[in-house]
Design an enzyme around this catalytic site. Structure first.
Site, PDB file in Angstrom:
ATOM      1  N   HIS A 159      21.968  58.952  43.225  1.00  0.00           N
ATOM      2  CA  HIS A 159      22.866  59.347  42.133  1.00  0.00           C
ATOM      3  C   HIS A 159      22.177  60.381  41.234  1.00  0.00           C
ATOM      4  O   HIS A 159      22.767  61.409  40.900  1.00  0.00           O
ATOM      5  CB  HIS A 159      23.250  58.083  41.346  1.00  0.00           C
ATOM      6  CG  HIS A 159      24.072  58.324  40.119  1.00  0.00           C
ATOM      7  ND1 HIS A 159      25.359  57.847  39.979  1.00  0.00           N
ATOM      8  CD2 HIS A 159      23.786  58.978  38.963  1.00  0.00           C
ATOM      9  CE1 HIS A 159      25.826  58.216  38.787  1.00  0.00           C
ATOM     10  NE2 HIS A 159      24.889  58.891  38.151  1.00  0.00           N
ATOM     11  N   GLU A 160      20.916  60.110  40.869  1.00  0.00           N
ATOM     12  CA  GLU A 160      20.209  61.027  39.962  1.00  0.00           C
ATOM     13  C   GLU A 160      19.868  62.347  40.659  1.00  0.00           C
ATOM     14  O   GLU A 160      19.904  63.410  40.043  1.00  0.00           O
ATOM     15  CB  GLU A 160      18.937  60.378  39.407  1.00  0.00           C
ATOM     16  CG  GLU A 160      19.144  59.072  38.660  1.00  0.00           C
ATOM     17  CD  GLU A 160      20.230  59.123  37.602  1.00  0.00           C
ATOM     18  OE1 GLU A 160      20.468  60.192  37.016  1.00  0.00           O
ATOM     19  OE2 GLU A 160      20.865  58.071  37.378  1.00  0.00           O
ATOM     20  N   GLN A 200      21.130  65.931  32.565  1.00  0.00           N
ATOM     21  CA  GLN A 200      21.987  65.207  31.624  1.00  0.00           C
ATOM     22  C   GLN A 200      21.529  65.337  30.171  1.00  0.00           C
ATOM     23  O   GLN A 200      22.282  65.015  29.266  1.00  0.00           O
ATOM     24  CB  GLN A 200      22.023  63.715  31.988  1.00  0.00           C
ATOM     25  CG  GLN A 200      22.765  63.414  33.271  1.00  0.00           C
ATOM     26  CD  GLN A 200      22.667  61.941  33.598  1.00  0.00           C
ATOM     27  OE1 GLN A 200      21.683  61.490  34.153  1.00  0.00           O
ATOM     28  NE2 GLN A 200      23.686  61.171  33.243  1.00  0.00           N
ATOM     29  N   CYS A 251      27.576  55.934  35.028  1.00  0.00           N
ATOM     30  CA  CYS A 251      26.765  57.102  34.720  1.00  0.00           C
ATOM     31  C   CYS A 251      26.760  57.276  33.206  1.00  0.00           C
ATOM     32  O   CYS A 251      27.807  57.151  32.567  1.00  0.00           O
ATOM     33  CB  CYS A 251      27.371  58.334  35.394  1.00  0.00           C
ATOM     34  SG  CYS A 251      26.465  59.856  35.057  1.00  0.00           S
ATOM     35  N   LEU A 252      25.601  57.573  32.641  1.00  0.00           N
ATOM     36  CA  LEU A 252      25.513  57.722  31.187  1.00  0.00           C
ATOM     37  C   LEU A 252      26.325  58.914  30.682  1.00  0.00           C
ATOM     38  O   LEU A 252      26.641  58.980  29.503  1.00  0.00           O
ATOM     39  CB  LEU A 252      24.046  57.843  30.751  1.00  0.00           C
ATOM     40  CG  LEU A 252      23.211  56.572  30.993  1.00  0.00           C
ATOM     41  CD1 LEU A 252      21.761  56.800  30.591  1.00  0.00           C
ATOM     42  CD2 LEU A 252      23.792  55.383  30.242  1.00  0.00           C
ATOM     43  N   GLY A 284      19.052  54.981  35.128  1.00  0.00           N
ATOM     44  CA  GLY A 284      18.599  56.259  35.653  1.00  0.00           C
ATOM     45  C   GLY A 284      19.079  57.392  34.764  1.00  0.00           C
ATOM     46  O   GLY A 284      20.116  57.274  34.103  1.00  0.00           O
ATOM     47  N   HIS A 304      22.660  64.723  40.370  1.00  0.00           N
ATOM     48  CA  HIS A 304      22.730  65.426  39.082  1.00  0.00           C
ATOM     49  C   HIS A 304      21.926  66.729  39.128  1.00  0.00           C
ATOM     50  O   HIS A 304      22.291  67.721  38.504  1.00  0.00           O
ATOM     51  CB  HIS A 304      22.162  64.557  37.957  1.00  0.00           C
ATOM     52  CG  HIS A 304      23.132  63.551  37.405  1.00  0.00           C
ATOM     53  ND1 HIS A 304      24.327  63.904  36.819  1.00  0.00           N
ATOM     54  CD2 HIS A 304      23.076  62.198  37.321  1.00  0.00           C
ATOM     55  CE1 HIS A 304      24.961  62.815  36.411  1.00  0.00           C
ATOM     56  NE2 HIS A 304      24.223  61.763  36.700  1.00  0.00           N
TER      57      HIS A 304
HETATM   58 NI    NI Z   1      24.633  59.766  36.273  1.00  0.00          NI
END
Ligand code: NI
Length: 167
Positions: free
Chosen positions: A133-134, A51, A91-92, A46, A137
């Site tokens: 989660h996304e 991000q 998370c990236l 995701g 963000h």
């Molecule tokens: Ni994330």
């Protein structure tokens, strides 16, 4: 398509609240494609536009193993959520660290696709976790915000250590 740079914690731009998308044009389609390419390459399941330093309400997810089920959600809104489940999340923007987070087990979300068409989506399991989660963000929230102060400081110390090893 192009790969985008992913902001890493504690970059303050991860805390920005994303603005609603109002123009559904070729640029938006290209951005969604670039985000998918960036997510697959990372690799991740995701990615939110926040991000990649574009605070717009846009996220991409694909929880399939074959990477053949991309989903693009524009201006997503949580309509309903039920139950709770605890999953280990990464998370990236926090490369190499993971933590258990409690989320809704089942969700119903309304969103638009890249052409502006409105649709509803019901999700459970990993897809539901990933979408929640996304969506966080997009309001400037990250998964470590859910951790106790102690757990969070341990995790952030580990993140620092991994960065030093990565050079
Ligand atoms: Ni994330």
């Amino acid at each position: 398509m192009a790969k985008l740079d992913i902001l890493e914690f504690p970059d303050p731009r991860l805390r920005l609240k994303a603005e609603a998308v109002e123009t559904f044009d070729a640029d938006l389609k290209r951005l969604a494609d670039d985000m998918l390419e960036t997510m697959y390459a990372a690799p991740g399941i995701g990615l939110a536009a926040t991000q990649v330093n574009l605070p717009k309400q846009l996220l991409v997810v694909d929880v399939s193993e074959a990477h053949d089920s991309p989903l693009v959600l524009v201006n997503p809104e949580l309509r309903e959520g039920r139950g709770t489940e605890v999953c280990q999340e990464g998370c990236l923007s926090f490369p190499g660290v993971y933590a258990d987070v409690q989320r809704k087990e089942w969700i119903r979300v309304q969103a638009r696709d890249v052409t502006g068409r409105s649709f509803e989506l019901e999700a459970d399991g990993m897809l539901a976790v990933c979408i929640q989660h996304e969506m966080d963000h997009l309001v400037g929230k990250v998964f470590v915000d859910y951790l106790s102060p102690l757990k969070r400081s341990l995790l952030l110390r580990k993140l620092d250590k991994q960065r030093r090893h990565a050079g």
